[in-house]
Scaffold this motif. Structure first.
Motif, mmCIF file in Angstrom:
data_model
loop_
_atom_site.group_PDB
_atom_site.id
_atom_site.type_symbol
_atom_site.label_atom_id
_atom_site.label_comp_id
_atom_site.label_asym_id
_atom_site.label_seq_id
_atom_site.Cartn_x
_atom_site.Cartn_y
_atom_site.Cartn_z
ATOM 1 N N ASN A 1 -3.513 9.334 -5.141
ATOM 2 C CA ASN A 1 -3.710 7.935 -4.734
ATOM 3 C C ASN A 1 -2.390 7.369 -4.226
ATOM 4 O O ASN A 1 -1.317 7.864 -4.575
ATOM 5 C CB ASN A 1 -4.196 7.069 -5.897
ATOM 6 C CG ASN A 1 -5.574 7.421 -6.373
ATOM 7 O OD1 ASN A 1 -5.773 7.794 -7.525
ATOM 8 N ND2 ASN A 1 -6.554 7.319 -5.492
ATOM 9 N N ASP A 2 -2.465 6.322 -3.419
ATOM 10 C CA ASP A 2 -1.249 5.662 -2.957
ATOM 11 C C ASP A 2 -0.807 4.616 -3.974
ATOM 12 O O ASP A 2 -1.350 4.532 -5.075
ATOM 13 C CB ASP A 2 -1.441 5.065 -1.567
ATOM 14 C CG ASP A 2 -2.521 3.996 -1.529
ATOM 15 O OD1 ASP A 2 -3.343 3.942 -2.455
ATOM 16 O OD2 ASP A 2 -2.545 3.208 -0.571
ATOM 17 N N SER B 1 0.827 -1.204 0.000
ATOM 18 C CA SER B 1 0.000 0.000 0.000
ATOM 19 C C SER B 1 0.861 1.254 0.000
ATOM 20 O O SER B 1 1.697 1.425 -0.873
ATOM 21 C CB SER B 1 -0.960 -0.036 1.197
ATOM 22 O OG SER B 1 -1.945 0.957 1.081
ATOM 23 N N HIS B 2 0.695 2.134 0.973
ATOM 24 C CA HIS B 2 1.391 3.419 0.987
ATOM 25 C C HIS B 2 2.747 3.343 1.677
ATOM 26 O O HIS B 2 3.414 4.368 1.826
ATOM 27 C CB HIS B 2 0.518 4.453 1.701
ATOM 28 C CG HIS B 2 0.266 4.120 3.148
ATOM 29 N ND1 HIS B 2 -0.503 3.059 3.523
ATOM 30 C CD2 HIS B 2 0.709 4.703 4.287
ATOM 31 C CE1 HIS B 2 -0.550 2.993 4.836
ATOM 32 N NE2 HIS B 2 0.178 3.970 5.326
ATOM 33 N N ARG C 1 6.835 8.163 1.912
ATOM 34 C CA ARG C 1 5.636 7.339 2.124
ATOM 35 C C ARG C 1 4.543 7.895 1.228
ATOM 36 O O ARG C 1 4.244 9.090 1.276
ATOM 37 C CB ARG C 1 5.224 7.367 3.597
ATOM 38 C CG ARG C 1 4.120 6.403 3.947
ATOM 39 C CD ARG C 1 3.749 6.481 5.425
ATOM 40 N NE ARG C 1 4.762 5.901 6.308
ATOM 41 C CZ ARG C 1 5.537 6.589 7.125
ATOM 42 N NH1 ARG C 1 5.422 7.902 7.184
ATOM 43 N NH2 ARG C 1 6.429 5.988 7.895
ATOM 44 N N MET C 2 3.925 7.039 0.432
ATOM 45 C CA MET C 2 2.962 7.517 -0.572
ATOM 46 C C MET C 2 1.544 7.563 0.002
ATOM 47 O O MET C 2 0.634 6.877 -0.458
ATOM 48 C CB MET C 2 3.024 6.617 -1.805
ATOM 49 C CG MET C 2 4.359 6.683 -2.541
ATOM 50 S SD MET C 2 5.783 6.035 -1.604
ATOM 51 C CE MET C 2 5.440 4.278 -1.631
ATOM 52 N N ASP C 3 1.380 8.400 1.016
ATOM 53 C CA ASP C 3 0.103 8.512 1.711
ATOM 54 C C ASP C 3 -0.636 9.743 1.208
ATOM 55 O O ASP C 3 -0.263 10.874 1.535
ATOM 56 C CB ASP C 3 0.348 8.605 3.213
ATOM 57 C CG ASP C 3 -0.942 8.671 4.015
ATOM 58 O OD1 ASP C 3 -2.041 8.734 3.413
ATOM 59 O OD2 ASP C 3 -0.863 8.646 5.264
ATOM 60 N N GLY D 1 2.090 5.431 -8.473
ATOM 61 C CA GLY D 1 1.506 4.142 -8.145
ATOM 62 C C GLY D 1 0.806 3.454 -9.294
ATOM 63 O O GLY D 1 0.871 3.871 -10.457
ATOM 64 N N ARG E 1 -6.304 4.080 -1.515
ATOM 65 C CA ARG E 1 -6.534 5.267 -0.694
ATOM 66 C C ARG E 1 -6.644 6.501 -1.583
ATOM 67 O O ARG E 1 -6.136 6.529 -2.696
ATOM 68 C CB ARG E 1 -5.402 5.463 0.315
ATOM 69 C CG ARG E 1 -5.295 4.348 1.330
ATOM 70 C CD ARG E 1 -4.266 4.694 2.378
ATOM 71 N NE ARG E 1 -4.095 3.610 3.330
ATOM 72 C CZ ARG E 1 -3.768 3.772 4.609
ATOM 73 N NH1 ARG E 1 -3.590 4.987 5.085
ATOM 74 N NH2 ARG E 1 -3.622 2.733 5.403
ATOM 75 N N ASP F 1 7.392 12.440 4.349
ATOM 76 C CA ASP F 1 6.247 12.398 5.257
ATOM 77 C C ASP F 1 6.654 12.984 6.615
ATOM 78 O O ASP F 1 7.798 13.383 6.836
ATOM 79 C CB ASP F 1 5.748 10.961 5.392
ATOM 80 C CG ASP F 1 4.286 10.886 5.777
ATOM 81 O OD1 ASP F 1 3.656 11.944 5.964
ATOM 82 O OD2 ASP F 1 3.757 9.768 5.904
#
Length: 542
Positions: free
Chosen positions: A300-301, A149-150, A275-277, A235, A306, A269
């Motif tokens: 998007n992550d 995910s992220h 971090r791909m949040d 992503g 997300r 972050d």
């Protein structure tokens, strides 16, 4: 928070991709070491190859365990599998396919060798299983998503989705993890492998994009002429956004089409990590600076489960704020849903949602943390919307049937454009209207130190063990160790008063417990709630 939060990544922040992949193949886990075992959290097994927590052996053993699990469950249809853009996802995908093919499982890979978002895998599973011919033959399909995910670029992840299309529940993941660790301890002797050439293909992107017409009002978006920006943050959704633009003829710009496993283009972050949040102001800093250029701007992550929503007037929206707006809009604009379709939320999501639900006259379905809890309600239509405070959600099609039973960040990003097109207002403006009606909640998550023993005690805590009668000056109205919606254990505690609440849950990776808290009486009251939360929890677990 580090003083580098929100600043561009430097060369010294980047991973060595070659070293990461070398460690994936060369390091062998020792299952007697807890940190090197297969462990499924709420979103699958995650780890990193240099720490010997995500390696070739982990994926070979876990895939073999999934094959054995699906055989025991009588799952005889294809297995849909996709991967995101993390550096460890491609080698893990290769390992998994070798085991699937070696066991004679019909693995469905992307027709164009593209990355595959989590929601596209979920949709493929549901679509296949809803086919009348497949149902009459008694065949069901399931899936795997290779993604952390992220998580940072160093990490890899591996997630199993059973035939309902959503995240596997703990019964399945516990069995799979236990069996995988047994296989590793036995030197992979039970793993069957073959060259991953005998696979089938599936057009994940084409099927997903075309089907969006059954859940998003693209006619309204196109008529409005709004200018949309979409940033995939490097992503798996990177090629989906252009396809959506071309298929529906909307004014959409893919803000950044770069795919780089080091994520050099990201801003750091809050803790200085990449971090791909898309819900983090620090991680989204480079996106937010373009807010004035678009009517709606989204992120998007890495696996697109997300969403982050940016408006020209409000910047990056708090995920809780957007969920409340989405709920109010959807339940007023989806006439095909059941009149009793509930509003699903996790118990650490904002109580603004509770107030919106009450205003709408809809039942609130409050469940523990984890999207898996929404799956049954989305499948049978008894829950119209399920959302998490961590910017993950999904909802029903126009006709009230299931879309995805996993989080869909692309869908929620597109909904923001529909909301803007139909109402003429941005989601942040609509949230301001909610604040006028229901108050302005202050919400924050913080961490508190805890030993492993204390974390274990918190995870098993019974609400009745709490002796406090007040929370920050208000009488306590509920002490919950089970979720009101489904009576499932929350793995922690939630304490509620009229205008505030806190929830405490042990961290799965650090010696801390997480405190989620909210107050409708302002920031000062929130600080008081947080302080008393520490005292209440520490007193109960010490």
């Amino acid at each position: 928070m580090t003083d580098r939060a929100g600043t561009p990544a430097k060369k010294s922040d980047l991973i060595d991709v070659e070293a990461l992949i070398h460690a994936y193949y060369e390091l062998k886990p020792d299952p007697s070491i807890p940190e090197q075992r297969v462990v499924f959290g709420t979103s699958g097994h995650r780890g990193s190859s240099p720490t010997t927590s995500f390696n070739d052996w982990h994926i070979a053993a876990t895939t073999q365990a999934i094959v054995e699990y699906r055989t025991a469950q009588g799952i005889t249809g294809p297995l849909f599998i996709g991967a995101d853009t993390h550096a460890l996802s491609a080698p893990a995908m290769t390992t998994a396919l070798s085991v699937l093919v070696g066991n004679g499982v019909e693995a469905m890979v992307d027709e164009y060798d593209d990355w595959v978002p989590t929601p596209a895998v979920s949709l493929a599973i549901i679509t296949w299983n809803n086919d009348a011919a497949h149902r009459s033959a008694g065949e069901t399909a399931d899936g795997i998503v290779v993604t952390p995910s992220h998580n940072p670029p160093t990490d890899g992840g591996f997630k199993y989705n059973p035939p309902h299309g959503g995240p596997a529940d703990s019964d399945a993941t516990s069995w799979i993890a236990t069996r995988a660790n047994e296989i590793i301890a036995d030197g992979l002797r039970d793993v069957k492998m073959a060259e991953p050439s005998a696979v089938q293909t599936y057009d994940y992107r084409g099927m997903y994009v075309a089907d969006l017409a059954n859940i998003i009002d693209f006619d309204a978006i196109k008529r409005s002429g709004i200018h949309i920006g979409a940033d995939p943050l490097g992503g798996a959704s990177v090629n989906y956004w252009g396809a959506i633009r071309d298929y529906y003829g909307i004014d959409l710009t893919v803000v950044n089409e770069t795919v780089d496993p080091t994520w050099e283009f990201m801003t750091l972050d809050w803790d200085g990590k990449i971090r791909m949040d898309p819900s983090s102001p620090s991680a989204m800093a480079s996106v937010v600076k373009h807010q004035s250029e678009y009517d709606i701007l989204t992120g998007n992550d890495a696996d697109a489960d997300r969403h982050g929503i940016v408006t020209p007037d409000g910047g990056l929206m708090n995920p809780n704020h957007y969920l409340a707006v989405a709920i109010e809009y959807l339940y007023g604009h989806r006439g095909g849903w059941r009149s009793d379709a509930a509003i699903g939320k996790t118990l650490v999501s904002s109580s603004m949602i509770d107030r919106v639900a009450k205003h709408l006259g809809r039942r609130l379905w409050e469940v523990p943390v984890g999207f898996k809890w929404f799956v049954p309600g989305l499948i049978d239509g008894s829950v119209g919307f399920g959302g998490e405070e961590s910017a993950g959600a999904s909802f029903l099609r126009f006709d009230g049937t299931a879309w995805t039973t996993d989080k869909d960040g692309i869908l929620l990003a597109l909904l923001a454009s529909e909301i803007r097109a139909v109402t003429g207002r941005s989601p942040s403006q609509l949230y301001a209207k909610l604040v006028e009606k229901f108050g302005d909640p202050a919400y924050e998550r913080i961490d508190a130190e805890a030993t492993p023993v204390q974390k274990a005690a918190l995870g098993k805590l019974d609400g009745d063990a709490i002796t406090a009668t007040e929370l920050a000056g208000e009488p306590i109205t509920a002490k919950l160790s089970k979720a009101p919606g489904n009576d499932a254990a929350v793995g922690g505690l939630k304490v509620v008063s009229e205008n505030a609440w806190f929830a405490a849950r042990p961290s799965g990776t650090e010696d801390v417990y997480k405190i989620y808290a909210e107050s409708f009486l302002g920031e000062d009251h929130l600080r008081q709630v947080q302080a008393e939360a520490r005292d209440i929890v520490d007193g109960a677990i010490s």
